[in-house]
Design a protein around this motif. Structure first.
Motif, PDB file in Angstrom:
ATOM      1  N   TYR A 150       0.836  -1.205   0.000  1.00 52.01           N
ATOM      2  CA  TYR A 150       0.000   0.000   0.000  1.00 52.01           C
ATOM      3  C   TYR A 150       0.869   1.254   0.000  1.00 52.01           C
ATOM      4  N   ARG A 151       2.039   1.192   0.625  1.00 52.47           N
ATOM      5  CA  ARG A 151       2.941   2.357   0.610  1.00 52.47           C
ATOM      6  C   ARG A 151       3.455   2.629  -0.806  1.00 52.47           C
ATOM      7  N   GLN A 152       3.800   1.566  -1.518  1.00 48.67           N
ATOM      8  CA  GLN A 152       4.266   1.730  -2.893  1.00 48.67           C
ATOM      9  C   GLN A 152       3.141   2.226  -3.796  1.00 48.67           C
ATOM     10  N   VAL A 153       1.924   1.735  -3.557  1.00 46.03           N
ATOM     11  CA  VAL A 153       0.768   2.212  -4.326  1.00 46.03           C
ATOM     12  C   VAL A 153       0.589   3.710  -4.083  1.00 46.03           C
ATOM     13  N   ALA A 154       0.695   4.116  -2.829  1.00 48.30           N
ATOM     14  CA  ALA A 154       0.562   5.540  -2.489  1.00 48.30           C
ATOM     15  C   ALA A 154       1.625   6.364  -3.211  1.00 48.30           C
ATOM     16  N   ASP A 155       2.869   5.891  -3.186  1.00 46.73           N
ATOM     17  CA  ASP A 155       3.945   6.603  -3.885  1.00 46.73           C
ATOM     18  C   ASP A 155       3.689   6.653  -5.389  1.00 46.73           C
ATOM     19  N   ASP A 156       3.315   5.512  -5.978  1.00 44.77           N
ATOM     20  CA  ASP A 156       3.084   5.445  -7.423  1.00 44.77           C
ATOM     21  C   ASP A 156       1.998   6.418  -7.878  1.00 44.77           C
TER      22      ASP A 156
END
Length: 184
Positions: A150-156
């Motif tokens: 979810y952190r990577q999704v947020a960054d992306d």
């Protein structure tokens, strides 16, 4: 007939009370989902069996970690399975990189019946994902098809982490409802 979500809440309460038969009922209901998700991510049936067992042991040992007010039991178990499977894949990738270097490995060929069944199930899920609203579809695709946290999704997507997490949770809830309506 009792609504599935309400039935899940009652089963959860029985597990909290230490009733092993309730865990068995939950296992019977959700093990195919947990196992299928793990296989899809790890592409390893043996590892997926272990992940499935770990998910249900975690639930049995800490049933209060699930909050029925925040979502469905199905979504919570799927999230735990997803995290465990992604963690396994990442660990394996690190091991391979340290042993053989950065070259790419070819995946082992699947048995034909496994490939056909996986394809059939995957097509149903893809259709359901495709019917989600764009903002929910996008986070689900990143998290579950590309293995992003979810952190990577947020960054992306340039979103706050809480927003990404909420959209993933909401997308999973809508996806679960849609698949349940189709009998999946």
């Amino acid at each position: 007939m009792e609504a599935p979500v309400e039935d899940d809440r009652l089963l959860h309460q029985r597990v909290v009370g230490g009733e092993e038969t309730a865990l068995g009922e939950i296992y019977d209901r959700f093990a195919p989902l947990v196992f299928g998700l793990a296989v899809r991510i790890t592409r390893d049936r043996v590892v997926s069996e272990d992940i499935t067992q770990e998910v249900f042991i975690t639930f049995w040992e800490r049933p209060l970690a699930f909050d029925p007010g925040r979502g469905s039991l199905r979504g919570w178990l799927a999230t735990i399975a997803h995290r465990r499977a992604v963690d396994h894949v990442r660990t394996q990738e690190r091991r391979k990189a340290s042993v053989i270097g950065p070259r790419l490995l070819e995946p082992e060929p699947e048995r034909l019946e496994d490939a056909v069944l996986s394809r059939y199930e995957a097509d149903g899920v893809r259709l359901a994902v495709g019917r989600l609203p764009d903002d929910l579809r996008e986070v689900i695709e990143l998290a579950y098809y590309r293995g992003r946290t979810y952190r990577q999704v947020a960054d992306d997507l340039g979103l706050p982490e809480g927003t990404a997490k909420s959209r993933i949770r909401m997308g999973l809830r809508r996806l679960a409802d849609a698949l349940a309506e189709e009998g999946a």
